[in-house]
Scaffold this motif. Structure first.
Motif, mmCIF file in Angstrom:
data_model
loop_
_atom_site.group_PDB
_atom_site.id
_atom_site.type_symbol
_atom_site.label_atom_id
_atom_site.label_comp_id
_atom_site.label_asym_id
_atom_site.label_seq_id
_atom_site.Cartn_x
_atom_site.Cartn_y
_atom_site.Cartn_z
ATOM 1 N N MET A 1 -21.657 -18.867 54.502
ATOM 2 C CA MET A 1 -20.428 -19.354 53.870
ATOM 3 C C MET A 1 -19.311 -18.335 54.004
ATOM 4 O O MET A 1 -18.204 -18.665 54.405
ATOM 5 N N LEU A 2 -19.622 -17.087 53.688
ATOM 6 C CA LEU A 2 -18.600 -16.042 53.789
ATOM 7 C C LEU A 2 -18.225 -15.763 55.241
ATOM 8 O O LEU A 2 -17.054 -15.527 55.544
ATOM 9 N N GLU A 3 -19.221 -15.843 56.142
ATOM 10 C CA GLU A 3 -18.923 -15.631 57.563
ATOM 11 C C GLU A 3 -17.996 -16.726 58.089
ATOM 12 O O GLU A 3 -17.078 -16.453 58.844
ATOM 13 N N LYS A 4 -18.250 -17.959 57.686
ATOM 14 C CA LYS A 4 -17.393 -19.065 58.112
ATOM 15 C C LYS A 4 -15.974 -18.879 57.579
ATOM 16 O O LYS A 4 -15.001 -19.109 58.291
ATOM 17 N N PHE A 5 -15.869 -18.425 56.338
ATOM 18 C CA PHE A 5 -14.545 -18.173 55.769
ATOM 19 C C PHE A 5 -13.824 -17.085 56.537
ATOM 20 O O PHE A 5 -12.641 -17.215 56.859
ATOM 21 N N LEU A 6 -14.541 -16.008 56.848
ATOM 22 C CA LEU A 6 -13.907 -14.900 57.555
ATOM 23 C C LEU A 6 -13.489 -15.304 58.956
ATOM 24 O O LEU A 6 -12.440 -14.896 59.445
ATOM 25 N N ILE A 7 -14.288 -16.128 59.619
ATOM 26 C CA ILE A 7 -13.968 -16.511 60.995
ATOM 27 C C ILE A 7 -12.794 -17.484 61.033
ATOM 28 O O ILE A 7 -11.885 -17.350 61.849
ATOM 29 N N PHE A 8 -12.746 -18.433 60.135
ATOM 30 C CA PHE A 8 -11.744 -19.491 60.241
ATOM 31 C C PHE A 8 -10.484 -19.233 59.419
ATOM 32 O O PHE A 8 -9.393 -19.583 59.830
ATOM 33 N N TYR A 9 -10.626 -18.626 58.255
ATOM 34 C CA TYR A 9 -9.467 -18.531 57.369
ATOM 35 C C TYR A 9 -8.828 -17.162 57.330
ATOM 36 O O TYR A 9 -7.636 -17.057 57.040
ATOM 37 N N ALA A 10 -9.550 -16.109 57.619
ATOM 38 C CA ALA A 10 -8.974 -14.772 57.548
ATOM 39 C C ALA A 10 -7.839 -14.560 58.554
ATOM 40 O O ALA A 10 -6.798 -14.031 58.172
ATOM 41 N N PRO A 11 -7.972 -14.963 59.824
ATOM 42 C CA PRO A 11 -6.837 -14.800 60.736
ATOM 43 C C PRO A 11 -5.615 -15.598 60.303
ATOM 44 O O PRO A 11 -4.483 -15.122 60.419
ATOM 45 N N LEU A 12 -5.835 -16.793 59.786
ATOM 46 C CA LEU A 12 -4.711 -17.598 59.306
ATOM 47 C C LEU A 12 -4.030 -16.915 58.117
ATOM 48 O O LEU A 12 -2.801 -16.877 58.033
ATOM 49 N N LEU A 13 -4.818 -16.357 57.209
ATOM 50 C CA LEU A 13 -4.248 -15.649 56.067
ATOM 51 C C LEU A 13 -3.466 -14.423 56.519
ATOM 52 O O LEU A 13 -2.400 -14.120 55.977
#
Length: 34
Positions: A1-13
């Motif tokens: 879950m955290l890996e998916k968040f980091l991959i998809f949402y961190a660059p956008l943030l």
């Protein structure tokens, strides 16, 4: 879950935060009138 968040949402943030910071710094910058 955290890996998916980091991959998809961190660059956008990061992009959104950098744009917001650049607008904030540009608003603080004083324009030259003369």
């Amino acid at each position: 879950m955290l890996e998916k968040f980091l991959i998809f949402y961190a660059p956008l943030l990061v992009v959104v935060l950098s744009i917001a910071v650049s607008f904030w710094l540009a608003a603080k910058d004083q324009s030259v009138e003369k």
